[in-house]
Write a protein that holds these residues in place. Structure first.
Motif, PDB file in Angstrom:
ATOM      1  N   PRO A  22       0.974  -1.051   0.108  1.00  0.00           N
ATOM      2  CA  PRO A  22      -0.052   0.025  -0.004  1.00  0.00           C
ATOM      3  C   PRO A  22       0.855   1.292   0.049  1.00  0.00           C
ATOM      4  N   HIS A  23       0.306   2.209  -0.517  1.00  0.00           N
ATOM      5  CA  HIS A  23       1.130   3.591  -0.499  1.00  0.00           C
ATOM      6  C   HIS A  23       0.889   4.401   0.900  1.00  0.00           C
ATOM      7  N   ARG A  52       8.579   3.664   6.218  1.00  0.00           N
ATOM      8  CA  ARG A  52       7.556   2.954   5.463  1.00  0.00           C
ATOM      9  C   ARG A  52       7.575   3.403   3.932  1.00  0.00           C
ATOM     10  N   MET A  53       7.535   4.564   3.672  1.00  0.00           N
ATOM     11  CA  MET A  53       7.601   5.121   2.299  1.00  0.00           C
ATOM     12  C   MET A  53       8.899   4.802   1.694  1.00  0.00           C
ATOM     13  N   LYS A  54      10.174   4.771   2.215  1.00  0.00           N
ATOM     14  CA  LYS A  54      11.524   4.718   1.689  1.00  0.00           C
ATOM     15  C   LYS A  54      11.650   3.068   1.398  1.00  0.00           C
ATOM     16  N   THR A  55      10.646   2.114   2.063  1.00  0.00           N
ATOM     17  CA  THR A  55      10.760   0.711   1.790  1.00  0.00           C
ATOM     18  C   THR A  55       9.749   0.112   0.830  1.00  0.00           C
ATOM     19  N   GLU A  56       8.708   0.909   0.456  1.00  0.00           N
ATOM     20  CA  GLU A  56       7.620   0.283  -0.193  1.00  0.00           C
ATOM     21  C   GLU A  56       8.038   0.026  -1.593  1.00  0.00           C
ATOM     22  N   GLY A  57       7.393  -1.191  -1.834  1.00  0.00           N
ATOM     23  CA  GLY A  57       7.602  -1.695  -3.383  1.00  0.00           C
ATOM     24  C   GLY A  57       9.131  -2.312  -3.752  1.00  0.00           C
ATOM     25  N   LEU A  58       9.734  -2.497  -2.689  1.00  0.00           N
ATOM     26  CA  LEU A  58      11.121  -3.159  -2.885  1.00  0.00           C
ATOM     27  C   LEU A  58      10.982  -4.834  -2.633  1.00  0.00           C
ATOM     28  N   THR A  59      11.850  -5.417  -3.385  1.00  0.00           N
ATOM     29  CA  THR A  59      12.061  -6.710  -3.285  1.00  0.00           C
ATOM     30  C   THR A  59      12.821  -7.292  -1.973  1.00  0.00           C
ATOM     31  N   ALA A  60      13.033  -8.280  -1.780  1.00  0.00           N
ATOM     32  CA  ALA A  60      14.008  -8.785  -0.546  1.00  0.00           C
ATOM     33  C   ALA A  60      15.206  -8.489  -1.078  1.00  0.00           C
TER      34      ALA A  60
END
Length: 180
Positions: free
Chosen positions: A5-6, A34-42
């Motif tokens: 989620p955004h 949270r924003m800086k880590t959103e959408g990143l893979t492992a």
């Protein structure tokens, strides 16, 4: 990329009571992470160092600029002193960061020391006149409100906290030194 989620992030209030201000800053930083880590893979989250042009010298000059700006210009309404006043911000909006490579370590430390010294005098004057509720001369560009000294102090704590994290990574990359 993974889907997530955004995160919506709310700026802390410019004027509020102590507890509300502190909680708002804590929530702001939680949401920032949270924003800086959103959408990143492992794999991306495990990457040890992202490419950057940021330098330790640039950080010293950047915090010196912020001290002069927030406590002198914003809080007390004074024009920016040199070297900030004559910098060509139109040509390079990150001038303090990019120009630091041309300054000696002694000059960078001097700039920071001078800015911090003046900021301490500015803080003392504001505390003597109005305490943490002392209001800024300049208004927020976002909503036209005054800043309280409390808000500026907390913002500068945040500024340093963020950049000290950068400095930890940069220092380790430069010479392997880690820790406090």
């Amino acid at each position: 990329m993974t889907s997530s989620p955004h995160t919506e992030r709310t700026d802390p209030p410019l004027t509020a009571d102590e507890a509300s201000t502190l909680v708002a800053f804590l929530d702001y930083h939680r949401d920032t992470l949270r924003m800086k880590t959103e959408g990143l893979t492992a794999e991306q989250l495990a990457q040890p160092l992202a490419p950057s042009t940021l330098t330790l010298g640039g950080l010293l000059k950047h915090v010196a600029l912020n001290e002069a700006s927030w406590f002198g210009e914003v809080l007390h309404g004074r024009p920016m002193p040199e070297p900030w006043a004559s910098a060509d911000w139109e040509a390079d909006r990150d001038w303090e960061l990019t120009s630091a490579r041309d300054d000696s370590p002694e000059e960078l430390r001097r700039l920071m020391d001078v800015s911090v010294g003046q900021a301490r005098r500015d803080i003392d004057a504001a505390l003597a006149e109005g305490g943490p509720e002392f209001r800024s001369v300049k208004l927020s560009r976002k909503d036209g409100q005054e800043f309280s000294l409390r808000w500026i102090l907390l913002h500068m704590i945040e500024e340093y906290a963020r950049h000290n994290g950068h400095a930890d990574l940069l220092r380790e990359a430069v010479d392997g030194v880690t820790g406090e």
